[in-house]
Design an enzyme around this catalytic site. Structure first.
Site, short mmCIF file in Angstrom:
data_model
loop_
_atom_site.label_atom_id
_atom_site.label_comp_id
_atom_site.label_asym_id
_atom_site.label_seq_id
_atom_site.Cartn_x
_atom_site.Cartn_y
_atom_site.Cartn_z
N TYR A 73 0.87 -1.18 0.00
CA TYR A 73 0.00 0.00 0.00
C TYR A 73 0.91 1.23 0.00
O TYR A 73 2.08 1.13 -0.36
CB TYR A 73 -0.89 -0.13 1.25
CG TYR A 73 -2.02 0.86 1.36
CD1 TYR A 73 -2.95 1.00 0.36
CD2 TYR A 73 -2.16 1.64 2.51
CE1 TYR A 73 -4.00 1.90 0.47
CE2 TYR A 73 -3.21 2.54 2.64
CZ TYR A 73 -4.12 2.66 1.62
OH TYR A 73 -5.14 3.56 1.74
N ARG A 119 -6.29 9.91 -10.83
CA ARG A 119 -5.62 10.65 -9.74
C ARG A 119 -5.07 9.62 -8.77
O ARG A 119 -5.69 9.29 -7.77
CB ARG A 119 -6.62 11.60 -9.07
CG ARG A 119 -6.07 12.64 -8.16
CD ARG A 119 -5.58 12.10 -6.82
NE ARG A 119 -6.60 11.89 -5.82
CZ ARG A 119 -6.59 10.89 -4.93
NH1 ARG A 119 -5.65 9.96 -4.92
NH2 ARG A 119 -7.55 10.77 -4.04
N LYS A 127 -5.52 -2.12 -2.13
CA LYS A 127 -6.66 -1.91 -1.22
C LYS A 127 -7.34 -3.25 -0.94
O LYS A 127 -7.76 -3.52 0.19
CB LYS A 127 -7.67 -0.94 -1.85
CG LYS A 127 -7.12 0.48 -2.06
CD LYS A 127 -7.63 1.46 -1.02
CE LYS A 127 -6.97 2.82 -1.19
NZ LYS A 127 -7.23 3.76 -0.12
N GLU A 137 -12.12 4.44 -6.27
CA GLU A 137 -10.82 4.80 -5.71
C GLU A 137 -10.01 5.62 -6.71
O GLU A 137 -9.86 5.22 -7.87
CB GLU A 137 -10.08 3.50 -5.38
CG GLU A 137 -8.98 3.63 -4.40
CD GLU A 137 -9.41 4.02 -3.01
OE1 GLU A 137 -10.21 3.32 -2.39
OE2 GLU A 137 -8.92 5.07 -2.52
N ASP A 138 -9.49 6.72 -6.26
CA ASP A 138 -8.54 7.51 -7.03
C ASP A 138 -9.05 7.95 -8.40
O ASP A 138 -8.36 7.84 -9.42
CB ASP A 138 -7.20 6.78 -7.14
CG ASP A 138 -6.46 6.79 -5.80
OD1 ASP A 138 -7.08 7.16 -4.77
OD2 ASP A 138 -5.28 6.46 -5.77
N ASP A 194 -14.07 6.05 -1.62
CA ASP A 194 -13.18 6.01 -0.47
C ASP A 194 -12.47 7.35 -0.26
O ASP A 194 -12.27 7.79 0.87
CB ASP A 194 -12.16 4.89 -0.72
CG ASP A 194 -11.28 4.63 0.48
OD1 ASP A 194 -11.78 4.76 1.61
OD2 ASP A 194 -10.11 4.27 0.28
N ASP A 195 -12.08 8.01 -1.34
CA ASP A 195 -11.33 9.26 -1.20
C ASP A 195 -12.20 10.36 -0.60
O ASP A 195 -11.72 11.18 0.19
CB ASP A 195 -10.78 9.70 -2.56
CG ASP A 195 -9.83 8.67 -3.10
OD1 ASP A 195 -8.83 8.39 -2.43
OD2 ASP A 195 -10.11 8.09 -4.17
N ASN A 197 -0.46 11.60 0.02
CA ASN A 197 0.33 10.41 -0.28
C ASN A 197 0.95 10.50 -1.66
O ASN A 197 0.43 11.22 -2.51
CB ASN A 197 -0.57 9.16 -0.23
CG ASN A 197 -1.14 8.93 1.14
OD1 ASN A 197 -0.42 8.98 2.13
ND2 ASN A 197 -2.42 8.68 1.21
N1 NAI Z 1 -4.52 9.99 3.91
C1 NAI Z 1 -5.56 9.57 3.23
O1 NAI Z 1 -6.29 8.66 3.68
C2 NAI Z 1 -5.87 10.15 1.91
C3 NAI Z 1 -5.01 11.01 1.29
N2 NAI Z 1 -5.33 11.54 0.08
C4 NAI Z 1 -4.32 12.39 -0.53
O2 NAI Z 1 -4.82 13.71 -0.65
C5 NAI Z 1 -4.25 14.32 -1.78
C6 NAI Z 1 -5.34 15.03 -2.56
O3 NAI Z 1 -6.29 14.11 -3.01
P1 NAI Z 1 -7.60 14.63 -3.79
O4 NAI Z 1 -8.34 15.59 -2.96
O5 NAI Z 1 -8.33 13.46 -4.25
O6 NAI Z 1 -6.92 15.39 -5.01
P2 NAI Z 1 -7.52 16.51 -5.91
O7 NAI Z 1 -6.66 16.58 -7.09
O8 NAI Z 1 -8.97 16.29 -6.10
O9 NAI Z 1 -7.35 17.84 -5.03
C7 NAI Z 1 -6.14 18.47 -4.79
C8 NAI Z 1 -6.43 19.85 -4.24
O10 NAI Z 1 -5.22 20.42 -3.79
C9 NAI Z 1 -5.17 21.75 -4.25
N3 NAI Z 1 -3.80 22.23 -4.36
C10 NAI Z 1 -2.89 21.93 -5.32
N4 NAI Z 1 -1.76 22.63 -5.11
C11 NAI Z 1 -1.95 23.36 -4.00
C12 NAI Z 1 -1.15 24.29 -3.30
N5 NAI Z 1 0.07 24.58 -3.70
N6 NAI Z 1 -1.69 24.88 -2.21
C13 NAI Z 1 -2.92 24.58 -1.80
N7 NAI Z 1 -3.72 23.70 -2.43
C14 NAI Z 1 -3.24 23.10 -3.52
C15 NAI Z 1 -5.86 21.73 -5.58
O11 NAI Z 1 -6.28 23.02 -5.98
C16 NAI Z 1 -7.02 20.80 -5.25
O12 NAI Z 1 -8.05 21.54 -4.66
C17 NAI Z 1 -3.50 13.23 -2.54
O13 NAI Z 1 -2.14 13.36 -2.30
C18 NAI Z 1 -3.99 11.95 -1.93
O14 NAI Z 1 -3.00 10.96 -1.89
C19 NAI Z 1 -6.50 11.29 -0.54
C20 NAI Z 1 -7.39 10.43 0.02
C21 NAI Z 1 -7.12 9.75 1.26
C1 PYR Z 2 -5.04 6.79 0.75
C2 PYR Z 2 -5.70 7.16 -0.45
O1 PYR Z 2 -6.78 6.66 -0.73
C3 PYR Z 2 -5.10 8.12 -1.31
O2 PYR Z 2 -4.06 8.65 -0.99
O3 PYR Z 2 -5.69 8.37 -2.37
#
Ligand code: NAI
Ligand code: PYR
Length: 715
Positions: free
Chosen positions: A137, A190, A208, A279-280, A302-303, A455
């Site tokens: 993962y 994504r 997953k 997912e993603d 999930d996201d 991540n």
């Molecule tokens: N820890 C966890 O369980 C999870 C972590 N994530 C992580 O969250 C991150 C984002 O995922 P999503 O929301 O699906 O992506 P997304 O692409 O839908 O959203 C990204 C957001 O970040 C903003 N952004 C980009 N550059 C920026 C900057 N310099 N300053 C401020 N904001 C900025 C964008 O404008 C956008 O609103 C990914 O890295 C993903 O791996 C996502 C889901 C679960």
């Molecule tokens: C953990 C997860 O789902 C993500 O980073 O997109």
């Protein structure tokens, strides 16, 4: 007999659900037989049945394996130890090598085992989940996806591409397993914070679903990773000679939706009860598909939804760490960096939590959030303001902080707001820099919380070392990918929590599956999140520990909470022979109220009872009884593995009394029929010949029933 065995297996699984919610003590594990429909090399080439050198001589004889394996029989335990030893030597031998190289080497060794011998693979995964989760993962899965086309050796899961339009309904029947319970699907648009990786994103559903098996006890033969390849907009991949996906730009609009629709209908046609986890997907399709399917299919994103629950549990933990009651949550100032699927999902769930806080009256207009995206602070003055974030955009009311304008920078926002919590879901590594973290030191909270949730590791907004150094030892830290704890001196530890949706999604899927719910409601998701929030004790929270290590214990609890919520909302249709009514009466247990957010108590005792019950469900296993249930047999500890039966494969007559008896029974009937026929012929030889003379072929009318009966029984 076969039918009765199947019924028994069904009864056994339903009694597992009963135990999950009822009060009976766990019975002894009596694994059933496993029918192997293959012979010889076909078994050795099928990771599901193969157990390599562990086939005992009797099985080698029965299954046509004699001579196909070296003569020494190795026990499952020996195989297990051999694998762990080679894994540990790999770790030792690669010390000091580049991290990515070591990570890929570890992934390869695990993946090779997965390709060869699933029984051993899942056993080692379950027993060493803490060590192996970062390999299967995040973060390693990110590296694997980036290099997937080069790493590809054997397919895993299903691929539906834009070229398959109109064919999916029949394609889905190409999947060899009769039943599928859990599907994780991506379109690769994504992948973590790595962007559009096209078909290479298949690594995410695979990882997953491995967690579903390890943490939720889902039968590995009933999981299906899916890639919807609608093209990619990643130029580098389109030019890569090794790229394995469609070399075309992504489909858009109705063309895109038509592919996803067709896939969903195909799933419904073959496995109407399967849970489908999205997912993603890039933000626009993540929200669109969630709205499109959430009321028609048993599905969740999930996201958006899983992440929200985990973040909320962390934010509630941060309130407790300040020694405040949860009712204080609406007063917490929270800065969210990233307004994508994950960020908006978190904002929506956190807002709902504030509105539902007991004894607190807050209005819809209440806004405790400051949201930033790539263009800085989002205010109502934003041009083309996205409706999904509009409700959180800052305005110009009296509760606004003066001089905080549209597009304000992160550091400016943190300095002026002095938030209790700073949450990163931006996918931008290192964005919480020294200046931002030093500003967090001035937070209004005595325990400022910094969650760097993006991540993989390279995309984390900051590291725990930076946080404890710049924000202070009282800070609370969590990240999406794992980091090591930080030694603060004086024997003190700065805890690096992992805030990842992996704490929730296996429980959400498990609860939804066992409830047989038609859909996955907000209430079911909230119940899962609340359960996670209440899991950690006050003592741990004071130390800065917000989340438990990923385990089947926590999944079991979350699963029970989700199941109960499904029953409470009248969504549960039952599973196997446990109907909705039965489920409803089973779930009338005292703990439900206690884990509801309106009276959230942190009483591990009450929870541990649920835990014990659910753990029973997950540990009982089915001994591979025709793989007809949700729970894998691999889950018994290795010392209890009786290789013939519990180790999944090779069981035929000697190991399968039911089947042996059945075959003997059939054979006796066939033999009896044959004897009767001969007896009949001999006894009436004379008259038969006379009859033949007199009546010619009509005599066959007399003999035919016996012959037919004999033939039918032989079948
Ligand atoms: N820890 C966890 O369980 C999870 C972590 N994530 C992580 O969250 C991150 C984002 O995922 P999503 O929301 O699906 O992506 P997304 O692409 O839908 O959203 C990204 C957001 O970040 C903003 N952004 C980009 N550059 C920026 C900057 N310099 N300053 C401020 N904001 C900025 C964008 O404008 C956008 O609103 C990914 O890295 C993903 O791996 C996502 C889901 C679960
Ligand atoms: C953990 C997860 O789902 C993500 O980073 O997109």
């Amino acid at each position: 007999m076969l039918a009765s065995a199947a019924r028994r297996s069904c009864r056994r699984s339903s009694s597992q659900i009963r135990r999950l919610l009822g009060s009976s003590a766990p019975p002894a594990v009596v694994p059933g037989p496993c029918i192997v429909p293959k012979r010889g090399n076909d078994i050795l080439n099928d990771p599901w049945y193969n157990k390599d050198t562990a086939f005992p001589t009797t099985e080698r004889d029965r299954l046509g394996l004699r001579g196909l394996l070296p003569p020494r029989v190795m026990s499952f335990k020996e195989q297990y130890e051999r694998f762990i030893n080679s894994y540990r030597s790999l770790e030792n031998n690669t010390r000091g090598e580049p991290e990515s190289m070591v990570a890929l080497a570890k992934w390869r060794i695990l993946n090779r085992l997965h390709d060869r011998n699933e029984t051993l693979y899942f056993r080692v995964l379950i027993d060493n989940i803490k060590d192996f989760a970062p390999v299967i993962y995040t973060p390693t899965v990110g590296l694997v996806c980036e290099n997937y086309s080069g790493l590809f050796r054997r397919p895993r899961g299903m691929y539906f591409s834009a070229n398959d339009k109109g064919e999916m309904m029949s394609m889905i029947y190409n999947w060899p397993a009769e039943k599928v319970d859990m599907i994780v699907v991506t379109d690769g648009s994504r992948i973590l914070g790595l962007g559009d990786l096209g078909v290479q994103g298949i690594g995410i559903p695979i990882g997953k679903l491995d967690l579903y098996v390890a943490a939720a006890g889902i039968n590995p033969q009933k999981v299906l990773p899916v890639m919807l390849d609608v093209g990619t907009n990643n130029k580098k991949l389109l030019e890569d000679k090794l790229y394995l996906g469609l070399r075309q730009p992504r489909l858009e609009g109705e063309e895109y939706l038509a592919i996803v629709d067709e896939f969903m209908e195909a799933v419904r046609a073959r496995w109407p009860k399967a849970v489908v986890q999205f997912e993603d997907f890039q933000m626009k399709w993540a929200f669109e598909t969630l709205e499109r399917y959430r009321n028609r299919f048993c599905t969740f994103n999930d996201d958006i939804q899983g992440t929200a629950g985990v973040a909320l549990a962390g934010l509630l933990g941060a309130v407790r760490a300040q020694g405040l009651p949860l009712q204080d949550f609406p007063n917490q100032k929270i800065v969210v960096v990233g307004a994508g699927s994950a960020g908006i999902g978190v904002l929506n769930m956190a807002k709902q939590a504030s509105l539902r806080m007991p004894g607190i009256h807050i209005t819809e207009g209440h806004n405790q959030f400051w949201v930033l995206d790539k263009d800085g602070l989002i205010t109502k003055a934003r041009e083309g303001l996205d409706p999904a974030v509009a409700g959180f955009a800052r305005g110009s009311g009296p509760d606004e902080i003066p001089d905080l304008q549209e597009g304000a920078s992160l550091v400016e926002v943190v300095k002026k707001v002095k938030p209790h919590a700073l949450l990163g879901l931006s996918g931008v590594g290192g964005i919480f820099n020294e200046e931002v973290l030093k500003a967090m030191k001035e937070s209004d909270s005595p325990r400022p919380a910094v969650f760097a949730m993006s991540n993989p590791t390279t995309k984390a907004e900051c590291t725990p070392d930076d946080v404890f150094k710049h924000v202070g030892e009282n800070a609370i830290f969590a990240s999406g990918s794992p980091f090591s704890n930080v030694a603060l001196g004086n024997g003190k530890t700065g805890y690096a929590n992992q805030a990842n949706n992996m704490y929730l999604f296996p429980g959400i899927g498990l609860g939804a599956l066992l409830s047989g719910a038609r859909i996955i409601s907000d209430g079911m998701l909230e119940a899962g999140a609340e359960c996670l929030a209440s899991y950690i004790t006050d003592d741990d929270i004071q130390k800065g520990i917000l989340f438990p290590p990923v385990s089947r214990h926590i999944t079991a609890q979350v699963g029970a909470a989700v199941l109960r919520a499904a029953v409470a909302e009248d969504l549960a249709e039952g599973c196997d022979d446990v109907g909705p009514k039965e489920l409803a009466s089973m779930s009338e247990v005292p703990y439900y109220e206690e884990i509801n957010i309106t009276s959230l108590k942190f009483e591990p005792m009450a929870m541990s009872e649920v835990l014990t019950k659910l753990t029973v469900l997950l540990t009982v296993g089915n001994g591979g009884l025709r793989r007809s249930k949700n729970v894998v047999p691999h889950l018994q500890p290795p010392c209890e593995q009786k290789i013939n039966r519990e180790n999944l494969t090779g069981s035929t007559e000697a190991d399968a009394p039911d089947i042996l008896f059945e075959r003997m029974y059939q054979t006796r009937i066939c033999f009896g029929c044959l004897l009767l026929t001969i007896f009949h012929l001999v006894a009436h030889m004379e008259s038969i010949f006379a009859e033949i003379d007199a009546h010619g072929p009509r005599i066959w009318l007399c003999i035919a029933p016996f012959i037919c009966l004999d033939m039918i029984m032989s079948l």
